[in-house]
Scaffold this motif. Structure first.
Motif, mmCIF file in Angstrom:
data_model
loop_
_atom_site.group_PDB
_atom_site.id
_atom_site.type_symbol
_atom_site.label_atom_id
_atom_site.label_comp_id
_atom_site.label_asym_id
_atom_site.label_seq_id
_atom_site.Cartn_x
_atom_site.Cartn_y
_atom_site.Cartn_z
ATOM 1 N N HIS A 102 0.825 -1.208 0.000
ATOM 2 C CA HIS A 102 0.000 0.000 0.000
ATOM 3 C C HIS A 102 0.858 1.258 0.000
ATOM 4 O O HIS A 102 0.452 2.289 -0.555
ATOM 5 C CB HIS A 102 -0.936 -0.015 1.208
ATOM 6 C CG HIS A 102 -2.056 -1.001 1.090
ATOM 7 N ND1 HIS A 102 -3.154 -0.801 0.289
ATOM 8 C CD2 HIS A 102 -2.247 -2.214 1.661
ATOM 9 C CE1 HIS A 102 -3.974 -1.829 0.376
ATOM 10 N NE2 HIS A 102 -3.444 -2.698 1.203
ATOM 11 N N ALA A 103 2.024 1.188 0.618
ATOM 12 C CA ALA A 103 2.932 2.339 0.589
ATOM 13 C C ALA A 103 3.458 2.565 -0.829
ATOM 14 O O ALA A 103 3.609 3.709 -1.272
ATOM 15 C CB ALA A 103 4.079 2.129 1.564
ATOM 16 N N GLU A 104 3.746 1.476 -1.532
ATOM 17 C CA GLU A 104 4.160 1.603 -2.927
ATOM 18 C C GLU A 104 3.100 2.337 -3.744
ATOM 19 O O GLU A 104 3.397 3.242 -4.531
ATOM 20 C CB GLU A 104 4.388 0.222 -3.539
ATOM 21 C CG GLU A 104 5.626 -0.501 -3.077
ATOM 22 C CD GLU A 104 5.792 -1.823 -3.801
ATOM 23 O OE1 GLU A 104 6.628 -1.910 -4.711
ATOM 24 O OE2 GLU A 104 5.072 -2.791 -3.457
ATOM 25 N N LYS A 105 1.843 1.929 -3.536
ATOM 26 C CA LYS A 105 0.740 2.530 -4.289
ATOM 27 C C LYS A 105 0.556 3.991 -3.918
ATOM 28 O O LYS A 105 0.343 4.842 -4.789
ATOM 29 C CB LYS A 105 -0.551 1.746 -4.006
ATOM 30 C CG LYS A 105 -1.747 2.212 -4.802
ATOM 31 C CD LYS A 105 -2.955 1.324 -4.521
ATOM 32 C CE LYS A 105 -4.168 1.796 -5.316
ATOM 33 N NZ LYS A 105 -5.365 0.945 -5.032
ATOM 34 N N LEU A 106 0.654 4.298 -2.633
ATOM 35 C CA LEU A 106 0.463 5.678 -2.182
ATOM 36 C C LEU A 106 1.580 6.579 -2.688
ATOM 37 O O LEU A 106 1.334 7.699 -3.149
ATOM 38 C CB LEU A 106 0.400 5.716 -0.649
ATOM 39 C CG LEU A 106 0.238 7.099 -0.019
ATOM 40 C CD1 LEU A 106 -1.117 7.697 -0.373
ATOM 41 C CD2 LEU A 106 0.395 7.018 1.493
#
Length: 305
Positions: A116-120
Motif C-alpha cells: 500500500h505504501a508503494e501505491k500511495l
C-alpha cells in the motif's frame, strides 16, 4: 544464508585447527619430559589432547545451536511482521536515520515499505528501499516532511496529522499520517480516513441544523439530564419563564419551574388507578421513560410570580 554457512564452516575449521595444534604441543612437551617413558607420555598426551579437542568441538556445536535457534526465532518474527504489514489496509513504511560524523541527522533512508505504501507513493520498492527520502522526492528536500520525521526521532514524541489530497474529479481524499520513533528512525502509517471525515461533516451539518431548529422554534424547548437538571433551553423558553439561560443551565432543576401541586403524588382513587405513586421529576417524565409521547397541560411558575 550462503554467507552464514561459510562463516559457520570457517568457525568449525578454526576450532578444529586450534584443537589439533593444542594436541601436538601437549604431546611434544610431554615427550620432551623423558624419553624413557615415551609410550606412556604419548598415551597421556593423546588422552589429554583428545579431551581438549572434544571440549572445543562440544563448545562450538553448543554455540552454533544457540545461534541457529536465535536466528530461526528472529526469522519467524520477521516473517510474521512482514505478513501483518503486507495484509494491512494502511500504507506502512520504515525509515532509518542517516547521520554525519557529528551525529546530526542529515537524511532518512527507506528500510521497508509495504504494497500500500508503494501505491500511495506511486513508486516501486526497488526505487525506495535503501534510498534517501530527499533523493526519492527531491521536492521535499527543503520541505517540512523531513523536519517532521527528524523531530520525532530526536524527541521521541509521536505525531498524528490529517492531510487533504485533491482529486481530479474535484473531490478530496483525507489521509491520516501517524509517525512513531523506531530505534534510530521512524515508522510511518498512513490511513485513508475519507469516509470518517465525510461522516464527521454530515454529523456537523446535522448538528448545526438541529441547533438552528432548536433555537428558532416558536415554542419552549428545555433539555435536562437524567436527574432533571436543565442542560439547554431555547429563546422561547426564556421568554416564557422569564429566566435567562445563564441563570438556569447546569444550575436549576426543571421541577423548579413547575407548580409543585402538579408534581405531587396522586391521592385517592387516582392513586389506585395509576399504580405506584410518582412525584417530582419521575412523574413529569413517566411517559417519556416508557417510550411514549404525552400531551398534557403544565403550569410554569414565571420569575415574576
Amino acid at each position: 544464508m550462503k554467507l552464514r554457512g561459510k562463516k559457520t564452516r570457517r568457525i568449525r575449521l578454526t576450532g578444529f585447527a586450534v584443537g589439533l595444534v593444542a594436541l601436538i604441543v601437549m604431546v611434544w612437551r610431554l615427550a620432551a619430559a623423558g624419553r624413557s617413558s615415551v609410550s606412556l607420555t604419548l598415551a597421556n598426551g593423546f588422552t589429554w589432547g583428545t579431551a581438549v579437542l572434544a571440549s572445543v568441538v562440544i563448545l562450538l556445536v553448543w554455540r552454533e545451536r544457540n545461534q541457529g535457534g536465535g536466528y530461526r526465532e528472529t526469522s519467524e518474527k520477521n516473517a510474521r511482521f512482514i505478513a501483518a504489514a503486507e495484509s494491512s489496509p494502511d500504507a506502512f513504511s520504515i525509515l532509518d536515520s542517516v547521520r554525519n560524523k557529528a551525529g546530526e541527522i542529515v537524511g532518512l533512508r527507506y528500510r521497508y515499505v509495504n504494497a500500500h505504501a508503494e501505491k500511495l507513493l506511486q513508486k516501486p520498492r526497488i526505487e525506495l528501499l535503501d534510498h534517501d527520502l530527499c533523493e526519492v522526492f527531491p521536492a521535499d528536500s527543503t520541505g517540512e516532511l523531513f523536519e517532521r520525521y527528524r523531530k520525532v526521532v530526536l524527541t521521541g514524541e509521536p505525531l498524528c496529522e490529517d492531510l487533504s489530497v485533491p482529486l481530479d474529479n474535484g473531490a478530496e481524499r483525507w489521509l491520516r499520517r501517524r509517525i512513531h520513533k523506531l530505534d534510530d528512525g521512524v515508522a510511518v502509517t498512513v490511513s485513508d480516513v475519507t469516509e470518517v471525515k465525510e461522516n464527521e461533516e454530515r454529523f456537523r451539518s446535522l448538528s448545526n441544523f438541529s441547533n438552528s431548529v432548536f433555537e428558532t422554534a416558536p415554542f419552549s424547548i428545555i433539555e435536562t439530564d437524567l436527574n432533571g437538571t436543565i442542560r439547554a433551553m431555547n429563546g422561547a423558553s426564556e421568554k416564557l419563564t422569564g429566566y435567562a439561560r445563564a441563570e438556569m443551565v447546569g444550575k436549576i432543576a426543571i421541577t423548579t419551574l413547575h407548580d409543585p401541586t402538579e408534581l405531587a403524588p396522586p391521592t385517592g382513587e387516582a392513586a389506585a388507578q395509576d399504580g405506584p405513586a410518582l412525584e417530582g421529576f419521575a412523574l413529569l417524565t413517566a411517559k417519556a421513560a416508557a417510550g411514549e409521547v404525552e400531551e398534557r397541560d403544565w403550569t410554569y411558575m414565571q420569575r415574576d410570580g
